[in-house]
Design a protein around this motif. Structure first.
Motif, PDB file in Angstrom:
ATOM      1  N   GLU A  43      50.502  26.455  -5.183  1.00  0.00           N
ATOM      2  CA  GLU A  43      49.115  26.215  -4.802  1.00  0.00           C
ATOM      3  C   GLU A  43      48.800  24.713  -4.858  1.00  0.00           C
ATOM      4  O   GLU A  43      49.202  24.033  -5.802  1.00  0.00           O
ATOM      5  N   PRO A  44      48.094  24.175  -3.866  1.00  0.00           N
ATOM      6  CA  PRO A  44      47.746  22.745  -3.859  1.00  0.00           C
ATOM      7  C   PRO A  44      47.008  22.317  -5.129  1.00  0.00           C
ATOM      8  O   PRO A  44      47.230  21.215  -5.632  1.00  0.00           O
ATOM      9  N   LEU A  45      46.141  23.162  -5.626  1.00  0.00           N
ATOM     10  CA  LEU A  45      45.378  22.827  -6.822  1.00  0.00           C
ATOM     11  C   LEU A  45      46.278  22.557  -8.008  1.00  0.00           C
ATOM     12  O   LEU A  45      45.996  21.688  -8.829  1.00  0.00           O
ATOM     13  N   GLN A  46      47.390  23.288  -8.109  1.00  0.00           N
ATOM     14  CA  GLN A  46      48.266  23.158  -9.268  1.00  0.00           C
ATOM     15  C   GLN A  46      48.875  21.765  -9.374  1.00  0.00           C
ATOM     16  O   GLN A  46      48.840  21.151 -10.440  1.00  0.00           O
ATOM     17  N   SER A  47      49.433  21.261  -8.283  1.00  0.00           N
ATOM     18  CA  SER A  47      50.034  19.928  -8.316  1.00  0.00           C
ATOM     19  C   SER A  47      48.982  18.851  -8.531  1.00  0.00           C
ATOM     20  O   SER A  47      49.209  17.874  -9.250  1.00  0.00           O
TER      21      SER A  47
END
Length: 318
Positions: free
Chosen positions: A165-169
């Motif tokens: 998920e983009p949010l994780q990175s």
């Protein structure tokens, strides 16, 4: 990649309509990003014509007294145990990724947050070494990792996750910018496989809700010594999920095989979550903590038995 770094396709009206800048014939390496603590935005570490990135000071983190006992009069206020600044930062980043939707935003639950913070503080304090390593499967939005790092200045967190998920990175890079690369690290990939290849000692174990591996709690026990504390994210039920005690559940399997003992489970009813002022849609959760007996361990680390937390009486109304 955050939208600020995407090519300005809306400005290139001269391009053929079937041209899409998100793909290329060859795999390209995206620029490494860092979190700018001044502008509260991500940016590339290196720009054209710039040899080094500008260094920004990390925010000052105030660590609480790690020898303190549980504050049963604080009404589950996490501020009694940690500096909440970084958790607020994660909340801001989460809100910027609207494509994930509110239902996918993972938040910490007050009772579990306070209890895990206290346990990590006590165990990190008693170890009295440079690094107290927390091994965590599943990163979620990063709240759990930040919580552990805020508990004590000698805590190190290693996260096993695919980071799909983009949010994780984005959240990972922001937290790492605050605490440093030596305190927050990640092993990207399938945690079912990567965790079993990890050769360093794990002093505390945690499975987050976003972990896609159905055996990571079992693997965490295999890769740790006797006396190591095992925790997992809170769920709506202890008997109707694959984490705790549902059919073929991980904790149920560990308990039957005598891999864990001194297990304590808690029920948590609450109105607000930890990182948002909005009312939570779920008002009740359950979670457990346990100790590794060493029966199922596959490592030769020296034992840490008995665990510190088992001597705590916790709070009367817990």
């Amino acid at each position: 990649i955050p939208i600020d770094f995407c090519p300005c396709t809306s400005e290139r009206i001269d391009l053929n309509p079937n041209f899409y800048v998100g793909h290329s014939e060859k795999k390209l390496t995206h620029p490494e990003l860092e979190y700018d603590l001044n502008s509260t935005k991500f940016r590339a570490k290196r720009s054209f014509g710039v040899s080094k990135s500008t260094v920004h000071e990390r925010p000052s983190i105030h660590y609480k007294d790690t020898s303190s006992t549980l504050d049963c009069k604080s009404n589950l206020s996490i501020e009694a145990y940690i500096d909440k600044t970084v958790l607020d930062l994660i909340g801001e980043i989460s809100m910027s990724y609207k494509t994930l939707g509110k239902n996918k935003q993972i938040n910490l639950h007050p009772l579990q947050s306070v209890l895990l913070t206290h346990i990590v503080q006590q165990e990190a304090f008693t170890k009295k070494s440079k690094n107290f390593r927390v091994c965590q499967t599943g990163f979620d939005s990063g709240e759990a990792s930040a919580l552990f790092l805020l508990a004590s200045m000698n805590v190190q967190v290693v996260v096993f996750d695919s980071f799909s998920e983009p949010l994780q990175s984005a959240s990972f890079l922001a937290i790492q910018q605050v605490f440093g690369m030596d305190r927050l690290m990640r092993v990207v990939g399938d945690s079912c496989k990567t965790l079993l290849k990890f050769e360093k000692r794990c002093d505390f174990l945690h499975r987050s809700i976003s972990s896609g591996c159905q055996s990571d709690s079992i693997n965490l026990i295999k890769m740790s010594a006797a006396g190591t504390t095992l925790t997992s994210a809170a769920t709506e039920s202890l008997s109707n999920n694959d984490t705790y005690f549902g059919p073929n559940s991980q904790w149920g399997t560990l308990f039957k095989l005598n891999c864990i003992s001194h297990m304590k489970c808690f029920h948590e009813g609450y109105k607000n979550n930890l990182t948002s002022n909005e009312l939570s849609s779920n008002s009740s959760h359950y979670f457990c903590i346990a100790l590794n007996t060493g029966v199922c361990s596959e490592v030769n680390w020296s034992t840490r038995w008995p665990g510190i937390w088992k001597r705590n009486e916790f709070c009367p109304d817990w």
